[in-house]
Structures are given as structure tokens and as C-alpha cells.
Design a protein around this motif. Structure first.
Motif, short mmCIF file in Angstrom:
data_model
loop_
_atom_site.label_atom_id
_atom_site.label_comp_id
_atom_site.label_asym_id
_atom_site.label_seq_id
_atom_site.Cartn_x
_atom_site.Cartn_y
_atom_site.Cartn_z
N ALA A 186 0.82 -1.21 0.00
CA ALA A 186 0.00 0.00 0.00
C ALA A 186 0.86 1.26 0.00
O ALA A 186 0.53 2.26 -0.64
CB ALA A 186 -0.93 0.00 1.21
N SER A 187 1.98 1.21 0.71
CA SER A 187 2.87 2.37 0.74
C SER A 187 3.49 2.63 -0.62
O SER A 187 3.65 3.78 -1.04
CB SER A 187 3.98 2.15 1.78
N GLY A 188 3.82 1.58 -1.34
CA GLY A 188 4.37 1.76 -2.68
C GLY A 188 3.37 2.35 -3.65
O GLY A 188 3.75 3.07 -4.58
N ASP A 246 10.86 7.47 0.84
CA ASP A 246 11.29 7.13 2.21
C ASP A 246 10.19 6.40 2.96
O ASP A 246 10.46 5.48 3.73
CB ASP A 246 11.69 8.40 2.96
N GLN A 247 8.94 6.82 2.76
CA GLN A 247 7.83 6.13 3.40
C GLN A 247 7.72 4.69 2.90
O GLN A 247 7.48 3.77 3.69
CB GLN A 247 6.53 6.89 3.14
N GLN A 248 7.90 4.52 1.59
CA GLN A 248 7.87 3.17 1.04
C GLN A 248 9.03 2.34 1.58
O GLN A 248 8.87 1.16 1.92
CB GLN A 248 7.93 3.22 -0.48
N ASN A 249 10.20 2.95 1.68
CA ASN A 249 11.37 2.25 2.22
C ASN A 249 11.13 1.84 3.67
O ASN A 249 11.49 0.74 4.08
CB ASN A 249 12.60 3.16 2.12
N LEU A 277 12.82 8.86 10.20
CA LEU A 277 13.42 10.15 10.49
C LEU A 277 13.50 11.01 9.23
O LEU A 277 13.23 12.22 9.27
CB LEU A 277 14.82 9.96 11.10
N ALA A 278 13.86 10.38 8.12
CA ALA A 278 13.91 11.12 6.86
C ALA A 278 12.53 11.63 6.47
O ALA A 278 12.37 12.76 5.98
CB ALA A 278 14.48 10.23 5.76
N VAL A 279 11.50 10.82 6.72
CA VAL A 279 10.13 11.25 6.43
C VAL A 279 9.75 12.43 7.31
O VAL A 279 9.18 13.43 6.83
CB VAL A 279 9.15 10.08 6.63
N ALA A 280 10.05 12.34 8.60
CA ALA A 280 9.73 13.43 9.53
C ALA A 280 10.45 14.72 9.14
O ALA A 280 9.90 15.82 9.27
CB ALA A 280 10.09 13.03 10.95
#
Length: 491
Positions: free
Chosen positions: A104-106, A154-157, A308-311
Motif C-alpha cells: 500500500a505504501s508503494g 522514504d515512506q515506502q522504504n 526520520l527522513a520522512v519526519a
């Protein structure tokens, strides 16, 4: 009056926006990893400190270790447990849920196409008339969030790493289940052997009582010997009853692990295996790719680092594109009849300007979570090193104890037989017989328990070394994990 410099240029609003965007892009491209060198620059010894260099070469591999006990019934129990254990099934569902979240994230990085169709009928009442109006419309809408800063990737990762952590947790749970089944199986065999020993001792004591009572009636010994022997017979009968309950409990525990009803009817007619061969321990650094719990901890660290990258990138502009086309008519059948379609194209930019420091606080929380998980990972890793070192040392100590107890048991059995023969000839007192019997019984009892301890320690050593207990080579999960670990360290 002084004249100002007429060559100065003023920055207009589009220019300011462009410079701000370029600055934000350059800032967003900087590294936001919260990991330190402590989790990547770990120094490992060349070999385990509990063994000498070269001592562990040319020994039996620890892969497919469940078959090293040469017990087909144990292998069958393990295979049944993997199919029927309820806890393992639950963990598998957890892994599948994480996989769906990763999928779903992808999908969030792809355009979203939506078809909307509506049909309505409206009644309008005036002072002298009532009118009915029909309306039908159809619209095709395309929306896309531009991943300018890499936030969506980043969220997908992060979701992918969470799935990898769930998969490693499942593999660890499966290997732990195999170890629990093997441990419970040897507990059952050990309990059965102890029960056989107690029953044999009770039978021997009953035979001794018959001979002593016969000798007492002939006036060859005293009544005290009869009472002492009767006391031993009663105590041993109580011990047999207690051990029967211990055996039933051990069987029920094993039946729960293999997914059966715990009725205590499991049959075990085998003996505890004797460990005659050492195993190949490998190098300490191999724990990183062989221990699924360590892999889980590492995956969780990488997932939090991606979070952290997403934030961090939540603080930058969000750019979205919307395109739509459609048609409307007073009748549903007249839609898309070849006339001109209405369309629109919209670009949307959202930039957080003031939030009271909320986004900055969320980013700092994410950074602290990464640092916390890094310490958890290092603690788990060094605890794994300590476990292996302890089990290696225990193995040596247990082996030495086994050798001494085996010799002591042989001597005790010989002494028991001689003392009773001498007692029946009136050469020694019955106290000597009781002491020799106690020593012989303790030696046999200790030998059975020590054999089980050696097996339990071997199982724990296998688990602490990691790897698959059911195949001769590393499974796909370990290989995938190793690749991911290397890629993340490079990045």
C-alpha cells in the motif's frame, strides 16, 4: 542631494519563491540519518574466546541441526509443529499484514485515477408552476503527489523495512519453535527414563524387602532392617507417583507446541541421544546474517532511520497535481455523446509556515527513536555474543562432568551389588547397603539429568549461532537480509 544607485535590481516574488525552493531542495538532500558509527563500525574477534584458534575446524556443520540428533520422531514432531502451532500462525499473519502495508505504501507514489458518476433529479416549485430537472454527470480525475523531496520513497522504504523486520521475526519465531519442540521432546524422554529408573529401583527395593523379611523370620537379621527397607519402598513408590505427574506435564507441554490437544498420551520409546561430535561454530561476525532476532533489530533500526527522513521532509512544501475531465447532461444516456468534454488542470503547493514547533519536535522524536533503537540493536548483538560464549563454556564443563559421572555410576552400581551380597552373608550392616544403594541411585539419576542438560545446552548453542535448523543452506530470508544490510550500510 545625493543620487542613489540606479543599477540595483529588485527581487520580485517569483524570484524569491524560486530561491526558497532551491534552498529547501538542497537542505532536503542533506543526510538525515540518526545512526552513528557505533552500529556500523563494530570490531569482531576472529574466533570465539571460549575456544582456541583452529580448534573448531573440520567439525560438523550447525546447519540443519535438528537432524544431528538422529531422531526421526523428533523431525516429525518439528514438521508437525511448524504446520499446526498457533503462535507461529499468528506471527505469519502479522508478517502478511506488514507485507500488505508495504504494498500500500508503494502505491502512494503512483498516480491515482478516480471515476465519479452522479445522477440527480430536482423539483422546483413556483407560484404557478412545478418543474422537474434531471442532471447527470461523469468525471475522470487524475491526482499525483510529486515526490520532489523523496518523502514518498522514504515512506515506502520504511514500510518495506518494517515488512523485512516482520519476516525476520517470523523466521526467528519458527526457529525458536523448533528449539522448543526439541527441548520439550528431550524433557519427555528424560522424564520417562527417570520414571523407568524409579520404577526399577522400587522393584529392586521390593525384592530386597522380601529377602530381608525372610531372613528376619529365620532370625538372621534384626527388625530394624525390615522397617528401614519398608520405609525405602514407600518413599520410592511416592517418588514414582510424582514422576508420573512430571512426565504427564512434559507430554502436555510438547503436545501444545505441536498443536494437538494436551491429553498427555504422547508415546516416547526412545532414549536420550549421546553427543559424540562437536559442531562448527563459525566466526562471531556471522551472527549478523544468521541470527534472525539480530536481523529484526537491525531492520527496525533502518526503518526508524527512514522514518526520520520522512519526519524531516514533512517540513518542506508538498506539491500535488490534479487533472480532471468530464461531461454533464440532463439525461444519463446523453453523457459522452461526442460533444466537447470539460477539463481542468490544477497544481497545488502546500508549505507549512508556522506550527508552533510541532514538526520540528516530531523530527527530533524520530531522531531520538533511532538513537534508542541503535542502543537496543547493539545490546542485542553483544548479548548474542555472550550467549554463544557461555554455551560453549557450558558445553565443555558439562562434557567433563559427564565423563566423571559415567565412571562414578559404574563404580556405584558395582558397590551396590557387592554390599548387598556381603549383607546377606552377614559381613556388613544394612546401613552400608542403604548408603551404597543411595550412591548408585544418585549416580544414575544425575547421569540422566546431565545428559538432558547437555542436549538442552546443545540446542541453545544452535539457536544462539542462528541459521536454519531444517535445511543445509541459508534460507532466502537470511540472504535477502544480508543484501539489504550491505546496501543500507553503503547508503
Amino acid at each position: 542631494m545625493k543620487t542613489g544607485n540606479t543599477n540595483k535590481q529588485k527581487l520580485n516574488l517569483p524570484t524569491v519563491f524560486t530561491l526558497c525552493s532551491v534552498s529547501l531542495f538542497l537542505v532536503s538532500c542533506t543526510s538525515t540519518s540518526g545512526r552513528t558509527d557505533a552500529s556500523s563500525d563494530i570490531v569482531y574477534p576472529q574466533h570465539w574466546q571460549s575456544i582456541k584458534s583452529g580448534e573448531n575446524e573440520n567439525k560438523q556443520s550447525s546447519a540443519n541441526w535438528i537432524t544431528t540428533f538422529n531422531d526421526p520422531q523428533l523431525v516429525a514432531l518439528v514438521q508437525q509443529a511448524i504446520k499446526q502451532n498457533r503462535t507461529l500462525k499468528t506471527q505469519k499473519i502479522t508478517m502478511e499484514l506488514a507485507e500488505q502495508k508495504a504494498l500500500a505504501s508503494g502505491a502512494s507514489r503512483l498516480p491515482e485515477l478516480t471515476l465519479n458518476q452522479g445522477n440527480s433529479r430536482r423539483k422546483t416549485v413556483s407560484s404557478d408552476d412545478v418543474q422537474y430537472t434531471n442532471s447527470a454527470d461523469v468525471e475522470l480525475e487524475l491526482s499525483l503527489e510529486v515526490d520532489l523531496w523523496g518523502k514518498l520513497s522514504d515512506q515506502q522504504n520504511q514500510a518495506t523495512l518494517n515488512f523485512a523486520a516482520a519476516k525476520s521475526t517470523y523466521e526467528h519465531q519458527k526457529n525458536t519453535l523448533v528449539a522448543e519442540v526439541a527441548s520439550a521432546w528431550f524433557d519427555v524422554i528424560s522424564a520417562q527414563e527417570l520414571l523407568n529408573l524409579y520404577q526399577e529401583r522400587a522393584k529392586n527395593l521390593a525384592n530386597n524387602l522380601d529377602m530381608i523379611q525372610t531372613s528376619y523370620r529365620l532370625g538372621l537379621n534384626e527388625a530394624l532392617d525390615v522397617y528401614l527397607t519398608q520405609n525405602d519402598v514407600s518413599q520410592e513408590a511416592a517418588r514414582v507417583a510424582q514422576q508420573q505427574q512430571v512426565l504427564s506435564t512434559a507430554k502436555r507441554q510438547l503436545e501444545l507446541l505441536i498443536g494437538e490437544y494436551p491429553d498427555g498420551d504422547l508415546i516416547s520409546n526412545v532414549e536420550l541421544p549421546v553427543l559424540n561430535q562437536e559442531i562448527f561454530l563459525g566466526a562471531p561476525a556471522q551472527l549478523l546474517t544468521q541470527r534472525h532476532d539480530i536481523l529484526t533489530s537491525w531492520y527496525q533500526l533502518l526503518a526508524l532511520d527512514a522514518g526520520l527522513a520522512v519526519a524531516h521532509k514533512q517540513r518542506f512544501p508538498k506539491i500535488s497535481l490534479f487533472a480532471s475531465t468530464g461531461d454533464s447532461s440532463d439525461e444519463l444516456q446523453n453523457l459522452l455523446d461526442g460533444g466537447s468534454l470539460a477539463w481542468s488542470l490544477i497544481g497545488n503547493l502546500t508549505l507549512p509556515l508556522f506550527d508552533g514547533g510541532r514538526l520540528a519536535s516530531l523530527e527530533e522524536q524520530a531522531r531520538l527513536a533511532v538513537q534508542q533503537q541503535e542502543q537496543y540493536y547493539l545490546n542485542d548483538l553483544y548479548q548474542a555474543f555472550a550467549d554463544v560464549e557461555n554455551y560453549i563454556a557450558n558445553s565443555k564443563a558439562l562434557k567433563e562432568r559427564y565423563q566423571h559421572l559415567t565412571l562414578a555410576g559404574q563404580n556405584a552400581l558395582t558397590a551396590e551389588k557387592l554390599s548387598f551380597d556381603q549383607y546377606m552373608r552377614g559381613l556388613v550392616s544394612y546401613t552400608t547397603v542403604l548408603e551404597s544403594q543411595r550412591r548408585a541411585f544418585d549416580a544414575q539419576n544425575s547421569l540422566i539429568q546431565l545428559t538432558n542438560q547437555m542436549l538442552q545446552n546443545r540446542i541453545s548453542l544452535f539457536v544462539s549461532l542462528g541459521g536454519s535448523p531444517l535445511s543445509s543452506s541459508k534460507d532466502d530470508s537470511a540472504q535477502t537480509t544480508s543484501t539489504l544490510v550491505n546496501n543500507q550500510q553503503v547508503n
